[in-house]
Design an enzyme around this catalytic site. Structure first.
Site, mmCIF file in Angstrom:
data_model
loop_
_atom_site.group_PDB
_atom_site.id
_atom_site.type_symbol
_atom_site.label_atom_id
_atom_site.label_comp_id
_atom_site.label_asym_id
_atom_site.label_seq_id
_atom_site.Cartn_x
_atom_site.Cartn_y
_atom_site.Cartn_z
ATOM 1 N N LYS A 1 7.081 -4.036 -4.813
ATOM 2 C CA LYS A 1 6.251 -5.074 -5.418
ATOM 3 C C LYS A 1 5.225 -5.527 -4.382
ATOM 4 C CE LYS A 1 6.432 -9.607 -7.668
ATOM 5 N NZ LYS A 1 7.311 -10.713 -8.111
ATOM 6 N N LYS B 1 5.200 -2.319 -8.872
ATOM 7 C CA LYS B 1 4.420 -3.406 -9.458
ATOM 8 C C LYS B 1 3.330 -3.807 -8.470
ATOM 9 C CE LYS B 1 4.914 -8.109 -11.305
ATOM 10 N NZ LYS B 1 5.807 -9.251 -11.523
#
Length: 332
Positions: A202, A256
């Site tokens: 992420k 992400k």
């Protein structure tokens, strides 16, 4: 793989593009409803559908409407729905105790959805930012986001969600060692079949702005998240993080944001061969919708093309706010 192609005109590569039937026969990647996870935003109240201004078409929904959305998703064949709470600011504290309250918004929603739509998998978010007065994913001490104390809290949050009936735990916090703590606790408490879909790679991205609006974290956040989320310039680090999470007990991994990180998706899938997901985040969604509303692009065409890119990169599935619309198109 090295392509083998006869010289022109023996080989005319346009032949297999000549008709829709031929294009369908040779298509290398396809998108299906089975690839979709639908992120939804919760809020307190009854019969509430509150628009998120920076995400056209996306709503904060009261529990009664979230249950309706889950039943809709189940009917469309969408495999999973992912819950994100908009927490009353009065419940945000430095100790983040609301995060593991068995009757918090998320845990109540899990129970109601599993009762009304038992065939859909319920995924949760595990991070402290919806409950933290500082807006961070972990506890803040003397200006530092501390790791180990945060992990202890995330484990409590995980168990509260598992007890409520969550099928998939989604740790989005990026603390070190949290997967090991969660998996150990789940096993010890008799929740061996609860899966962990870890936000392993992420990034500290500018694409999250509309999401923070949706969960009410924008005004609360003090500073940035660069000491725990990844540097956008790094890719080898993503592989180290994924490997670590898999060794600690993650069943599935996520990259992400999405479109700007398709190279990471591809590297993760080809390196580890594990179930790999990506999150088409709020900023990606908002840009497509803004351009479509201005008449600059064809919304449905670009929506489908953007999601197919994830499949081409090697993803097994995508979290996307477009999920219901995509499912309707694919089912028609």
């Amino acid at each position: 793989m090295k392509p083998t192609v006869a010289p022109f005109p023996t080989a005319r590569l346009r032949r297999t593009r000549a008709t829709q039937a031929l294009r369908n026969l040779v298509r290398e990647n396809t998108l299906s409803v089975d690839d979709l996870i639908w992120p939804v935003f919760l809020r307190d109240g009854k019969d509430v559908m509150e628009p998120v201004s920076s995400m056209p078409g996306v709503m904060r929904q009261s529990l009664d409407n979230v249950v309706k959305s889950a039943k809709e998703a189940q009917a469309l064949g969408i495999p999973a729905i992912c819950l994100f709470p908009y927490t009353d600011p009065a419940l945000k504290t430095e100790d983040c105790a609301e995060a593991w309250n068995p009757d918090n918004l998320t845990n109540r929603a899990i129970r109601e959805i599993k009762d009304a739509a038992p065939d859909i998998a319920v995924m949760t978010d595990v991070a402290l930012d919806p409950y933290n007065i500082n807006g961070h994913d972990g506890f803040v001490e003397n200006g530092e986001i501390v790791n180990d104390r945060t992990v202890d809290a995330l484990v409590k949050m995980t168990l509260a969600q598992a007890r409520s009936g969550a099928d998939i735990i989604g740790p989005s916090d990026m603390m070190d060692g949290r997967i090991k703590g969660m998996r150990s606790a789940l096993e010890s408490e008799g929740y061996a079949n609860v899966s962990i879909l870890s936000y392993s790679a992420k990034y500290a991205s500018g694409y999250y702005g509309p999401f923070r609006d949706a969960v009410g974290a924008s005004g609360a956040l003090k500073g940035d998240k660069k000491t725990y989320q990844m540097d956008p310039g790094n890719s080898d680090e993503a592989l180290r993080l994924v490997e670590r999470d898999l060794q600690e007990g993650a069943d599935m991994v996520m990259v992400k944001p999405g479109i700007a990180y398709l190279d990471i998706c591809h590297r993760v899938k080809t390196t580890f061969g594990v179930p790999t997901f990506a999150y088409q985040v709020s900023g990606e969604y908002a840009m497509i919708m803004a351009a479509a509303q201005n008449g600059w692009i064809n919304e449905d065409q670009v929506m489908m093309e953007s999601l197919l890119a994830f499949k081409r990169a090697g993803c097994d599935g995508i979290l996307t706010y477009f999920a219901p619309r995509v499912a309707q198109l694919l089912n028609s």
